[in-house]
Design a protein around this motif. Structure first.
Motif, PDB file in Angstrom:
ATOM      1  N   MET A 209       0.818  -1.214   0.000  1.00 49.89           N
ATOM      2  CA  MET A 209       0.000   0.000   0.000  1.00 49.89           C
ATOM      3  C   MET A 209       0.852   1.264   0.000  1.00 49.89           C
ATOM      4  SD  MET A 209      -3.039  -1.121   2.636  1.00 49.89           S
ATOM      5  CE  MET A 209      -3.985   0.391   2.441  1.00 49.89           C
ATOM      6  N   ASN A 210       2.040   1.200   0.580  1.00 48.95           N
ATOM      7  CA  ASN A 210       2.917   2.373   0.602  1.00 48.95           C
ATOM      8  C   ASN A 210       3.540   2.656  -0.758  1.00 48.95           C
ATOM      9  OD1 ASN A 210       2.683   3.186   3.322  1.00 48.95           O
ATOM     10  ND2 ASN A 210       4.108   1.586   3.997  1.00 48.95           N
ATOM     11  N   TYR A 211       3.714   1.606  -1.577  1.00 47.94           N
ATOM     12  CA  TYR A 211       4.394   1.776  -2.856  1.00 47.94           C
ATOM     13  C   TYR A 211       3.443   1.799  -4.051  1.00 47.94           C
ATOM     14  CZ  TYR A 211       9.064   1.266  -0.862  1.00 47.94           C
ATOM     15  OH  TYR A 211      10.225   1.463  -0.157  1.00 47.94           O
ATOM     16  N   ALA A 212       2.341   1.068  -3.974  1.00 50.34           N
ATOM     17  CA  ALA A 212       1.432   0.972  -5.122  1.00 50.34           C
ATOM     18  C   ALA A 212       0.598   2.242  -5.237  1.00 50.34           C
ATOM     19  CB  ALA A 212       0.526  -0.246  -4.973  1.00 50.34           C
ATOM     20  N   SER A 213       0.252   2.566  -6.467  1.00 49.21           N
ATOM     21  CA  SER A 213      -0.557   3.761  -6.718  1.00 49.21           C
ATOM     22  C   SER A 213      -2.037   3.400  -6.672  1.00 49.21           C
ATOM     23  CB  SER A 213      -0.198   4.358  -8.080  1.00 49.21           C
ATOM     24  OG  SER A 213      -0.410   3.395  -9.098  1.00 49.21           O
ATOM     25  N   ILE A 214      -2.477   2.898  -5.530  1.00 44.51           N
ATOM     26  CA  ILE A 214      -3.886   2.567  -5.356  1.00 44.51           C
ATOM     27  C   ILE A 214      -4.443   3.477  -4.270  1.00 44.51           C
ATOM     28  CG2 ILE A 214      -3.242   0.652  -3.814  1.00 44.51           C
ATOM     29  CD1 ILE A 214      -5.874  -0.712  -4.727  1.00 44.51           C
ATOM     30  N   LEU A 215      -5.394   4.309  -4.642  1.00 42.82           N
ATOM     31  CA  LEU A 215      -5.923   5.315  -3.732  1.00 42.82           C
ATOM     32  C   LEU A 215      -7.221   4.887  -3.064  1.00 42.82           C
ATOM     33  CD1 LEU A 215      -5.339   8.419  -6.045  1.00 42.82           C
ATOM     34  CD2 LEU A 215      -3.754   7.373  -4.412  1.00 42.82           C
ATOM     35  N   SER A 216      -7.742   3.716  -3.448  1.00 40.60           N
ATOM     36  CA  SER A 216      -9.056   3.298  -2.959  1.00 40.60           C
ATOM     37  C   SER A 216      -8.989   2.278  -1.839  1.00 40.60           C
ATOM     38  CB  SER A 216      -9.869   2.699  -4.114  1.00 40.60           C
ATOM     39  OG  SER A 216      -9.198   1.566  -4.647  1.00 40.60           O
ATOM     40  N   ALA A 217      -7.789   1.938  -1.385  1.00 37.54           N
ATOM     41  CA  ALA A 217      -7.638   0.895  -0.366  1.00 37.54           C
ATOM     42  C   ALA A 217      -7.467   1.461   1.035  1.00 37.54           C
ATOM     43  CB  ALA A 217      -6.457  -0.003  -0.698  1.00 37.54           C
ATOM     44  N   GLY A 218      -7.642   2.757   1.200  1.00 37.14           N
ATOM     45  CA  GLY A 218      -7.516   3.345   2.522  1.00 37.14           C
ATOM     46  C   GLY A 218      -6.064   3.554   2.909  1.00 37.14           C
ATOM     47  N   TYR A 219      -5.775   3.392   4.206  1.00 35.91           N
ATOM     48  CA  TYR A 219      -4.447   3.644   4.739  1.00 35.91           C
ATOM     49  C   TYR A 219      -3.901   2.373   5.390  1.00 35.91           C
ATOM     50  CZ  TYR A 219      -6.034   8.437   4.134  1.00 35.91           C
ATOM     51  OH  TYR A 219      -6.530   9.595   3.593  1.00 35.91           O
ATOM     52  N   PRO A 220      -2.582   2.169   5.337  1.00 30.45           N
ATOM     53  CA  PRO A 220      -1.995   0.939   5.891  1.00 30.45           C
ATOM     54  C   PRO A 220      -1.904   0.984   7.419  1.00 30.45           C
ATOM     55  CG  PRO A 220      -0.272   2.328   4.980  1.00 30.45           C
ATOM     56  CD  PRO A 220      -1.577   3.004   4.647  1.00 30.45           C
ATOM     57  N   LEU A 221      -3.043   1.198   8.055  1.00 30.72           N
ATOM     58  CA  LEU A 221      -3.116   1.299   9.501  1.00 30.72           C
ATOM     59  C   LEU A 221      -4.296   0.462   9.995  1.00 30.72           C
ATOM     60  CD1 LEU A 221      -2.622   5.163   9.845  1.00 30.72           C
ATOM     61  CD2 LEU A 221      -0.897   3.409  10.311  1.00 30.72           C
ATOM     62  N   PRO A 222      -4.242  -0.038  11.234  1.00 31.24           N
ATOM     63  CA  PRO A 222      -5.373  -0.818  11.760  1.00 31.24           C
ATOM     64  C   PRO A 222      -6.680  -0.029  11.705  1.00 31.24           C
ATOM     65  CG  PRO A 222      -3.452  -1.071  13.168  1.00 31.24           C
ATOM     66  CD  PRO A 222      -3.106   0.000  12.164  1.00 31.24           C
ATOM     67  N   TYR A 223      -7.727  -0.691  11.281  1.00 34.38           N
ATOM     68  CA  TYR A 223      -9.077  -0.144  11.199  1.00 34.38           C
ATOM     69  C   TYR A 223      -9.207   1.013  10.198  1.00 34.38           C
ATOM     70  CZ  TYR A 223      -9.750  -2.869  15.434  1.00 34.38           C
ATOM     71  OH  TYR A 223      -9.808  -3.897  16.345  1.00 34.38           O
ATOM     72  N   MET A 224      -8.238   1.140   9.298  1.00 32.68           N
ATOM     73  CA  MET A 224      -8.298   2.204   8.294  1.00 32.68           C
ATOM     74  C   MET A 224      -8.103   1.663   6.879  1.00 32.68           C
ATOM     75  SD  MET A 224      -6.413   5.447  10.144  1.00 32.68           S
ATOM     76  CE  MET A 224      -7.118   6.591   8.960  1.00 32.68           C
ATOM     77  N   VAL A 225      -8.155   0.340   6.734  1.00 28.13           N
ATOM     78  CA  VAL A 225      -7.999  -0.306   5.429  1.00 28.13           C
ATOM     79  C   VAL A 225      -9.371  -0.595   4.842  1.00 28.13           C
ATOM     80  CG1 VAL A 225      -7.110  -2.330   4.210  1.00 28.13           C
ATOM     81  CG2 VAL A 225      -5.821  -1.357   6.117  1.00 28.13           C
TER      82      VAL A 225
END
Length: 476
Positions: A209-225
């Protein structure tokens, strides 16, 4: 027609079904990080070999193996990436596309037979392939050979696979029941993983999630994906899960299905992908129209409502699910819906209104200021331009309408379920999701092949008259 089955023998169990594909995924998952970059091309070659073996075994085995690959290949890729390094080219994701291209040699038989070429259900796929060739040429004229090759592969491979499957498919429901059986294995695994991913995303998912250009998957944090589970994005995961839920709900009733349905339903809700929710609801309502599926549709509908209420009331995820459900009626306050409308305005206001199209030469959507691509209408317009894009859209709608008509042509619960899935595809997914490339496109063309089998085009006039003749004479 030769179904390409191997002779049974001592190794029949090892060679049967989707087991070789499952072994390929497991071995790559375990050994891939140690092999380094070499694991990527080896995985692609392994996919091609597994595809050939599955196609020789049976059409049902090939479909089941394809579902497995599309569901778990992105997960295996992420595990390899976190150890080896991020692969911007996504080489390993070429593997499933090569897998579904392994039936390609069988299409030579189709091209050499005038009788098979007269199949009216091949007209729309042929139009789509011609439009794909046009899009590839646009990229070639821009000297973007790589985009021409990758775009043509992602768009054309599912179409060719659908044609190959359609030539082998029969109206006995064997293939759709085989798909239901593999979803009985896939759904609980992807559902449980999706819940884990939402609560505490694993290191490989956070890395990706930090490297891919995907904006629809939320954030790489608990309860924020926004849950994408083992797949390549929330839209893909939700579409596959909604399809599997419908197949299991109608074709595999029983306590085993309930075990698979529970985590899958929660994973679908946590994807926060409303298009998948609406398509599933529409499919269930459609099934209520037909006597063969009405009772099961009522039970499935009540089960879906009950699962949603349980998720809202008895899980720590209730607030986010409730907020997303409420957004379905928010109208002008729906940010996602407004963004989709703005995409049409942006395209229309371009200097040439994209009359010619840009081909497969897309700019990375992760770059600031780049317009996203949501829905098949926008994808066709941007890629192919207005005239050719409208022709491509018409072909997709044509395929969807034909597939929906399976509910009346087949008059079985399998036909009704295929018709329901197709109706959701053209009414919900087509305007909101790109169904022309990758995993979602492969699923769309699988359903087409099962809903429009070859045996329904053989002597249609005689097939229509025969039941009446049998009723009059009493002979079978």
């Amino acid at each position: 027609m030769n179904q390409g089955r191997l002779k049974s023998g001592p190794a029949d169990f090892v060679l049967s079904g989707w087991l070789p594909t499952a072994l390929l995924l497991i071995v790559t998952l375990v050994v891939g990080p140690a092999l380094g970059g070499l694991s990527r091309p080896l995985f692609v070659v392994g996919c091609a070999a597994a595809g050939w073996l599955a196609w020789q075994r049976s059409t049902a085995a090939h479909i089941q193996s394809a579902i497995l690959l599309f569901a778990f290949a992105p997960f295996v890729r992420r595990v390899v990436d976190v150890s080896v390094g991020y692969d911007a080219a996504s080489i390993m994701l070429i593997g499933p596309l090569l897998f579904i291209l392994t039936p390609l040699p069988s299409l030579w038989t189709l091209l050499s037979s005038r009788e098979q070429l007269r199949d009216p259900w091949l007209i729309a796929p042929a139009i789509v392939l011609a439009c794909i060739a046009y899009g590839a040429m646009l990229s070639v004229f821009q000297n973007d050979w790589m985009s021409a090759a990758t775009g043509a592969l992602k768009w054309a491979a599912p179409v060719l696979y659908g044609i190959a499957l359609q030539q082998r498919a029969k109206s006995d429901g064997e293939l759709v029941n085989a798909m239901a059986r593999i979803f009985l294995v896939v759904l609980p695994l992807t559902g449980l993983y999706g819940i884990w991913q939402y609560v505490d995303p694993p290191s490989w998912d956070r890395f990706w999630m930090n490297y891919a250009s995907i904006l629809s998957a939320g954030y790489p944090l608990p309860y924020m994906v926004r849950v994408f589970s083992t797949m390549n994005g929330p839209a893909t995961y939700a579409t596959f899960t909604a399809t599997g839920l419908l197949l299991l709900g109608f074709l595999r009733p029983g306590w085993q299905s309930l075990i698979a349905l529970a985590p899958a339903a929660l994973g679908l809700l946590l994807s926060l992908y409303r298009t998948g929710w609406i398509a599933l609801a529409l499919a269930v309502v459609f099934c209520m129209v037909f006597q063969s599926t009405r009772r099961r549709a009522l039970a499935t509908g009540l089960g879906i409502v009950g699962a949603a209420m349980a998720a809202v009331l008895f899980t720590p995820f209730g607030d986010v699910i409730t907020e997303r459900l409420q957004s379905l009626g928010s109208g002008s306050e729906d940010g996602s819906g407004n963004e989709r409308l703005e995409e049409f305005v942006t395209l229309w206001n371009t200097p040439d209104s994209m009359v010619v199209g840009s081909g497969f030469s897309f700019t990375d959507i992760g770059v600031a200021g780049t317009m996203p691509v949501d829905g098949q209408i926008i994808a066709s317009w941007l890629t192919l331009g207005i005239p050719v894009g409208l022709l491509c859209l018409a072909a997709y709608i044509w395929v969807g309408v034909w597939s929906t008509s399976a509910a009346w042509r087949m008059r079985t619960k399998e036909g009704v379920v295929l018709g329901a899935l197709s109706l959701g595809g053209i009414l919900i997914h087509l305007p909101l999701t790109s169904i022309s490339s990758g995993e979602i496109s492969a699923l769309f063309w699988m359903i087409f092949a099962m809903a429009c089998p070859r045996d329904q085009t053989v002597r249609p006039a005689e097939d229509a008259v025969m039941p009446l003749e049998q009723a009059r004479t009493g002979r079978v």
